[in-house]
Design a protein around this motif. Structure first.
Motif, mmCIF file in Angstrom:
data_model
loop_
_atom_site.group_PDB
_atom_site.id
_atom_site.type_symbol
_atom_site.label_atom_id
_atom_site.label_comp_id
_atom_site.label_asym_id
_atom_site.label_seq_id
_atom_site.Cartn_x
_atom_site.Cartn_y
_atom_site.Cartn_z
ATOM 1 N N ILE A 20 0.844 -1.196 0.000
ATOM 2 C CA ILE A 20 0.000 0.000 0.000
ATOM 3 C C ILE A 20 0.880 1.248 0.000
ATOM 4 C CG2 ILE A 20 -1.586 1.377 1.406
ATOM 5 C CD1 ILE A 20 -2.943 -1.214 2.251
ATOM 6 N N GLY A 21 1.932 1.238 0.811
ATOM 7 C CA GLY A 21 2.864 2.356 0.816
ATOM 8 C C GLY A 21 3.499 2.570 -0.542
ATOM 9 N N ILE A 53 -2.058 9.589 10.503
ATOM 10 C CA ILE A 53 -3.099 10.455 11.066
ATOM 11 C C ILE A 53 -4.476 10.049 10.542
ATOM 12 C CG2 ILE A 53 -3.969 12.817 11.184
ATOM 13 C CD1 ILE A 53 -1.064 13.773 11.039
ATOM 14 N N GLY A 54 -4.563 9.811 9.236
ATOM 15 C CA GLY A 54 -5.849 9.396 8.671
ATOM 16 C C GLY A 54 -6.297 8.038 9.169
ATOM 17 N N ALA A 55 -5.349 7.108 9.274
ATOM 18 C CA ALA A 55 -5.684 5.758 9.730
ATOM 19 C C ALA A 55 -6.135 5.753 11.182
ATOM 20 C CB ALA A 55 -4.476 4.841 9.551
ATOM 21 N N TYR A 56 -5.499 6.575 12.008
ATOM 22 C CA TYR A 56 -5.788 6.561 13.441
ATOM 23 C C TYR A 56 -7.070 7.302 13.784
ATOM 24 C CZ TYR A 56 -4.874 6.585 18.459
ATOM 25 O OH TYR A 56 -4.963 6.400 19.818
ATOM 26 N N THR A 57 -7.429 8.327 12.989
ATOM 27 C CA THR A 57 -8.597 9.140 13.305
ATOM 28 C C THR A 57 -9.881 8.606 12.678
ATOM 29 O OG1 THR A 57 -8.019 10.618 11.475
ATOM 30 C CG2 THR A 57 -7.256 11.230 13.689
ATOM 31 N N ILE A 58 -9.889 8.488 11.364
ATOM 32 C CA ILE A 58 -11.097 8.066 10.647
ATOM 33 C C ILE A 58 -11.021 6.601 10.223
ATOM 34 C CG2 ILE A 58 -12.568 8.558 8.639
ATOM 35 C CD1 ILE A 58 -11.582 11.412 8.720
ATOM 36 N N GLY A 59 -9.825 6.084 10.099
ATOM 37 C CA GLY A 59 -9.638 4.716 9.633
ATOM 38 C C GLY A 59 -10.428 3.645 10.377
ATOM 39 N N ALA A 211 -6.181 11.066 3.212
ATOM 40 C CA ALA A 211 -7.333 10.347 2.665
ATOM 41 C C ALA A 211 -7.013 8.879 2.433
ATOM 42 C CB ALA A 211 -7.781 11.006 1.360
ATOM 43 N N SER A 212 -5.790 8.610 1.984
ATOM 44 C CA SER A 212 -5.378 7.225 1.782
ATOM 45 C C SER A 212 -5.396 6.454 3.096
ATOM 46 C CB SER A 212 -3.979 7.180 1.160
ATOM 47 O OG SER A 212 -3.524 5.851 1.040
ATOM 48 N N GLY A 213 -4.939 7.101 4.169
ATOM 49 C CA GLY A 213 -4.931 6.431 5.462
ATOM 50 C C GLY A 213 -6.321 6.109 5.967
ATOM 51 N N THR A 214 -7.274 6.999 5.700
ATOM 52 C CA THR A 214 -8.627 6.758 6.191
ATOM 53 C C THR A 214 -9.275 5.538 5.562
ATOM 54 O OG1 THR A 214 -9.620 8.206 4.510
ATOM 55 C CG2 THR A 214 -8.964 9.222 6.595
ATOM 56 N N SER A 215 -8.912 5.244 4.314
ATOM 57 C CA SER A 215 -9.572 4.135 3.616
ATOM 58 C C SER A 215 -8.685 2.914 3.445
ATOM 59 C CB SER A 215 -10.069 4.608 2.243
ATOM 60 O OG SER A 215 -8.979 5.046 1.449
ATOM 61 N N ASN A 216 -7.418 3.129 3.124
ATOM 62 C CA ASN A 216 -6.565 2.001 2.754
ATOM 63 C C ASN A 216 -6.060 1.180 3.927
ATOM 64 O OD1 ASN A 216 -6.617 2.157 -0.088
ATOM 65 N ND2 ASN A 216 -5.147 3.830 -0.069
ATOM 66 N N ILE A 217 -6.056 1.747 5.137
ATOM 67 C CA ILE A 217 -5.617 0.939 6.279
ATOM 68 C C ILE A 217 -6.541 -0.259 6.466
ATOM 69 C CG2 ILE A 217 -6.963 2.259 7.980
ATOM 70 C CD1 ILE A 217 -3.452 0.698 8.447
ATOM 71 N N ALA A 218 -7.815 -0.079 6.117
ATOM 72 C CA ALA A 218 -8.772 -1.181 6.247
ATOM 73 C C ALA A 218 -8.441 -2.323 5.311
ATOM 74 C CB ALA A 218 -10.193 -0.680 5.986
ATOM 75 N N ASN A 219 -7.863 -2.009 4.148
ATOM 76 C CA ASN A 219 -7.541 -3.051 3.188
ATOM 77 C C ASN A 219 -6.471 -3.996 3.719
ATOM 78 O OD1 ASN A 219 -9.298 -1.855 1.332
ATOM 79 N ND2 ASN A 219 -7.706 -0.495 0.582
#
Length: 393
Positions: A20-21, A53-59, A211-219
């Protein structure tokens, strides 16, 4: 045996995060790197921070819902199936990263999970259909909006911004690590307007990383989280660490592809691409659609390169049978006090050539690989879950 499967699943999740990175850093910061605003190392560092930040907050919200809406029953998510799903996601993404082409993590992950749901008869076709429609429409919108801007408005925007990235000199923004706390350092010869444009394109890249962190961490972690064996925070830290490693290593190839190989990308173009891509991604996220910003950003770059390339045309019969290349911009200049040069007056070295602005062969390779990678994940997962007895379906 369950402990072994959990370890295998975690290792596979790390592999997915690593890829993903590699696949998402290019679309977010490729324009900035291509315009020599920041270095690849700076891009990787910014991507790592804002992805976290995106993964931890909205992810966590996306992690909670990813495995519930796409399938009718979550009972199909077991340690064994999760390890297989993550294997196909990570393996397919690795193929794209190795080829230097950033593939859509969302398309690849949804493809593998949908294959599991289809093989078990638990796939929610309505949700999948809605997502796929937007995946088709959004890149087309990005291409044509960027194409129109490149063909009709780019010279005017460029004159207004008056910025050209110096692709041979030092980057405009670098990280100074000489002190205890790293600090941003601006290039000494950059003027205020140029620095403002540089900050804008970097800020938009950071937004796309968020934005990538909010969605892609789930993948990477949603299937493992669904088993209940590992808590959310631990998985997020594990996944973000893997993403950071991928950003600093394999992402260099995708940064090259999206920063310079497809199209010659000065800073003005980088800003245009970033604004268009981030606008579409944010809109889709607001609508609740898992946005494939890798494809949207790529097609925006392609569209802008194509639009700029089509401004160059050839008119025949100007000089007794000679063909003189003429810039369309020269024929449509409307700035006050600006005289459109007569046909044949242009200096050849001042006329942008289509081959310098748009590389069809690289574009074809990118589009082909961005369809092949999700196909590998989807077909491979379906055949595995459908015909290998150890999964019990």
């Amino acid at each position: 045996m369950p402990e072994v499967l959990l370890i295998v699943g975690l290792l596979t999740a790390i592999f997915v995060g690593y890829n993903i990175g590699g696949s998402t850093t290019g679309p977010a910061f490729g324009p900035a790197v291509g315009a020599n605003v920041i270095t690849k190392v700076t891009a990787a560092a910014l991507m790592s921070v804002f992805f976290f930040i995106g993964a931890y907050t909205i992810g966590p919200e996306v992690v909670e819902t990813l495995g519930k809406d796409l399938v009718e029953s979550t009972s199909i998510f077991t340690l064994r199936t999760n390890a297989a799903v993550l294997f196909f996601i990570g393996g397919a993404l690795f193929v794209g990263n190795y080829a230097g082409v950033p593939a859509s993590t969302s398309m690849t992950a949804v493809g593998a999970i949908s294959a599991l749901g289809f093989a078990t008869g638990e796939l929610n076709w309505d949700i999948l259909g809605e997502v796929v429609i937007w995946w088709v429409v959004a890149p087309i919108i990005g291409f044509w909006v960027a194409g129109v801007v490149g063909r009709y408005f780019y010279p005017r925007i460029n004159a207004w911004i008056a910025i050209e990235g110096d692709q041979q000199g030092d980057p405009m923004i670098a990280i100074d690590r000489s002190g205890l706390v790293p600090q941003f350092r601006f290039r000494a010869d950059g003027d205020r307007r140029e620095m403002t444009g540089a900050l804008i394109v970097v800020a938009i890249g950071c937004l796309m990383g968020f934005a990538s962190g909010t969605s892609n961490i789930a993948n990477a972690i949603a299937p493992i989280y669904g088993t209940g064996d590992v808590n959310m925070t631990t998985l997020i830290l594990l996944g973000c660490g893997a993403v950071a490693v991928g950003s600093f290593t394999i992402a260099r190839r995708t940064l090259d592809t999206l920063g310079s190989d497809i199209t010659n990308l000065p800073l003005t173009a980088a800003i245009v691409v970033a604004v268009i891509s981030s606008g579409i991604v944010v809109t889709l996220s607001w609508l609740g659609i898992p946005a494939s910003f890798v494809v949207i950003a790529t097609m925006s770059i392609v569209g802008l390169g194509w639009g700029r390339a089509t401004r160059t045309t050839t008119l025949s019969g100007v000089r007794a049978g000679e063909e003189t290349p003429v810039s369309v911009g020269a024929l449509t200049a409307e700035e006050e006090g600006e005289r459109s040069p007569k046909i044949g007056e242009e200096e050849p070295e001042d006329i942008p050539q289509a081959s310098d602005l748009f590389d069809p062969s690289t574009t074809a390779r990118v589009i082909l690989m961005q369809n092949i990678v999700p196909a590998i994940s989807t077909v491979g997962a379906y055949l595995t879950f459908r015909f290998i007895p150890i999964f019990g379906f």
